[in-house]
Design an enzyme around this catalytic site. Structure first.
Site, PDB file in Angstrom:
ATOM      1  N   SER A 121       0.708  -0.963   0.413  1.00  0.00           N
ATOM      2  CA  SER A 121      -0.117   0.086   0.026  1.00  0.00           C
ATOM      3  C   SER A 121       0.455   1.053   0.269  1.00  0.00           C
ATOM      4  CB  SER A 121      -1.006   0.670   1.553  1.00  0.00           C
ATOM      5  OG  SER A 121      -1.390  -0.435   1.566  1.00  0.00           O
ATOM      6  N   HIS A 142      -2.207  -3.102  -6.559  1.00  0.00           N
ATOM      7  CA  HIS A 142      -2.117  -2.635  -5.653  1.00  0.00           C
ATOM      8  C   HIS A 142      -4.272  -2.836  -5.343  1.00  0.00           C
ATOM      9  CE1 HIS A 142      -3.114   0.078  -2.245  1.00  0.00           C
ATOM     10  NE2 HIS A 142      -3.509  -0.596  -2.107  1.00  0.00           N
ATOM     11  N   GLU A 154      -4.847  -0.680  -8.452  1.00  0.00           N
ATOM     12  CA  GLU A 154      -3.133   0.754  -9.166  1.00  0.00           C
ATOM     13  C   GLU A 154      -2.023   0.133  -9.466  1.00  0.00           C
ATOM     14  OE1 GLU A 154      -3.862   4.666  -6.150  1.00  0.00           O
ATOM     15  OE2 GLU A 154      -2.988   2.825  -4.868  1.00  0.00           O
ATOM     16  N   ASN A 192      -4.299   5.751  -1.361  1.00  0.00           N
ATOM     17  CA  ASN A 192      -4.215   6.247  -0.314  1.00  0.00           C
ATOM     18  C   ASN A 192      -3.336   7.516   0.094  1.00  0.00           C
ATOM     19  OD1 ASN A 192      -4.915   3.531   0.100  1.00  0.00           O
ATOM     20  ND2 ASN A 192      -2.946   2.983   0.536  1.00  0.00           N
TER      21      ASN A 192
END
Ligand code: CAA
Length: 285
Positions: A121, A142, A154, A192
């Protein structure tokens, strides 16, 4: 023209790894799913069972399709079983030293053209790539939690990732029914980096007793149309995972938005990890 990847490995069958293995098997790929111990393997298998049983009970999957999904997944505790994989997705805990060990092992076991992907992450994909002898074949892939539901992947390219590897992974994401976005190797990537400043702020608001957890969550669900409030989402993500993500982003950028609110570390130490441990900001029976 992208290479069609059909033999895929997943290392680590926690919430994310198990979800990723399910998504791959549902799309018809042959999956080798690896955990370190028999106990962890049984837990990982249990995650996939729970998720597919729920789909069966909701009439989204029939029992025969569920059995086919399980026939496509080989559960094992041996990394050596990944020797035939065309792509391996690593989804173990967010600790660089653990991931680096796995990547170094995979580099020895897998064929030279096998793509090694990480579901990290926030850790550096570049740093992981250089523990292998094939940095140009290392990439970030991701997924979001819950992986069978969330549409986004991602794709994280480093300065040395080959374009053909990016193409192959993007084509795979589309085959899985996902939408891919591409980003360079920056902590937190896109989602994130934006999401965790907000989550951290919500935790601080709760910690400073400005509002109750229910009211903070209701405000964002009902006022902003989000599917979940921030504290419920922290519990879904996992308090330990959230801490690691914030801490990594904070160390990289020193942006105060990402300095983990103290209660997050305290909850982690006390074992209040969210849904997976039965208690976080809320309790789960
Ligand atoms: N595993 C598999 N499927 C699940 C699931 C799970 N853990 N949780 C829910 N689902 C499925 C349900 O089976 C249901 O499927 P169908 O529509 O096919 O029947 C669907 O999701 C909706 O579930 P529910 O009706 O039970 O509940 P809901 O409508 O409240 O949705 C939710 C649940 C999908 C989790 C929704 O609340 C949501 O989207 N929440 C936000 C999640 C989010 O923001 N995730 C990103 C976190 S950040 C991240 O993951 C990045 C990182 O690196 C940490």
């Amino acid at each position: 023209m992208a290479r069609e990847l059909n033999e895929v490995g997943v290392v680590g069958l926690g919430t994310m790894g198990a979800g990723i293995a399910e998504v791959l098997a549902r799309a018809g790929l042959s999956v080798t799913a690896v955990e370190v111990t028999d106990e962890a393997l049984a837990r990982g298998r249990g995650h996939v069972e729970q998720s597919t049983d729920r789909a069966v009970s909701r009439g989204k999957l029939d029992a025969a399709e569920r059995d086919t999904i399980f026939e496509r997944i080989r559960f094992t505790t041996s990394l050596e079983d990944l020797a035939q994989a065309e792509l391996v997705i690593e989804a173990i805990p967010e600790r660089m030293e653990l991931k680096a060990d796995v990547f170094a092992e995979l580099d020895k076991i897998c064929a030279p053209d096998t793509i090694l992907a990480t579901n990290t992450s926030s850790l550096s994909v570049t740093e992981l790539s250089v523990v292998t002898g094939r940095p140009s074949k290392v990439i970030g892939m991701h997924f979001f939690n819950p992986a069978p539901v969330m549409k986004l992947v991602e794709v994280v390219r480093t300065v040395v990732t080959e374009q053909s590897v990016v193409d192959d992974v993007e084509a795979l994401a589309e085959r899985l029914g996902k939408v891919d976005v591409t980003i360079g190797d920056k902590a937190g990537f896109i989602a994130n980096a934006l999401l965790f400043g907000y989550l951290n702020h919500a935790v601080a608001m709760y910690e400073n007793r400005y509002a109750s957890r229910e009211d903070i969550d209701a405000a964002m669900r009902l006022g902003c149309g989000l599917p979940m409030g921030p504290l419920a989402l922290m519990d879904l993500i996992g308090i330990d995972t959230a801490y690691e993500i914030l801490d990594t982003m904070y160390k990289q950028s020193r942006n105060r938005l990402h300095a983990p609110s103290p209660v997050i570390k305290q909850m982690m130490t006390a074992g209040l990890l969210g849904r997976k441990s039965g208690r976080g900001f809320y309790s789960y029976a």
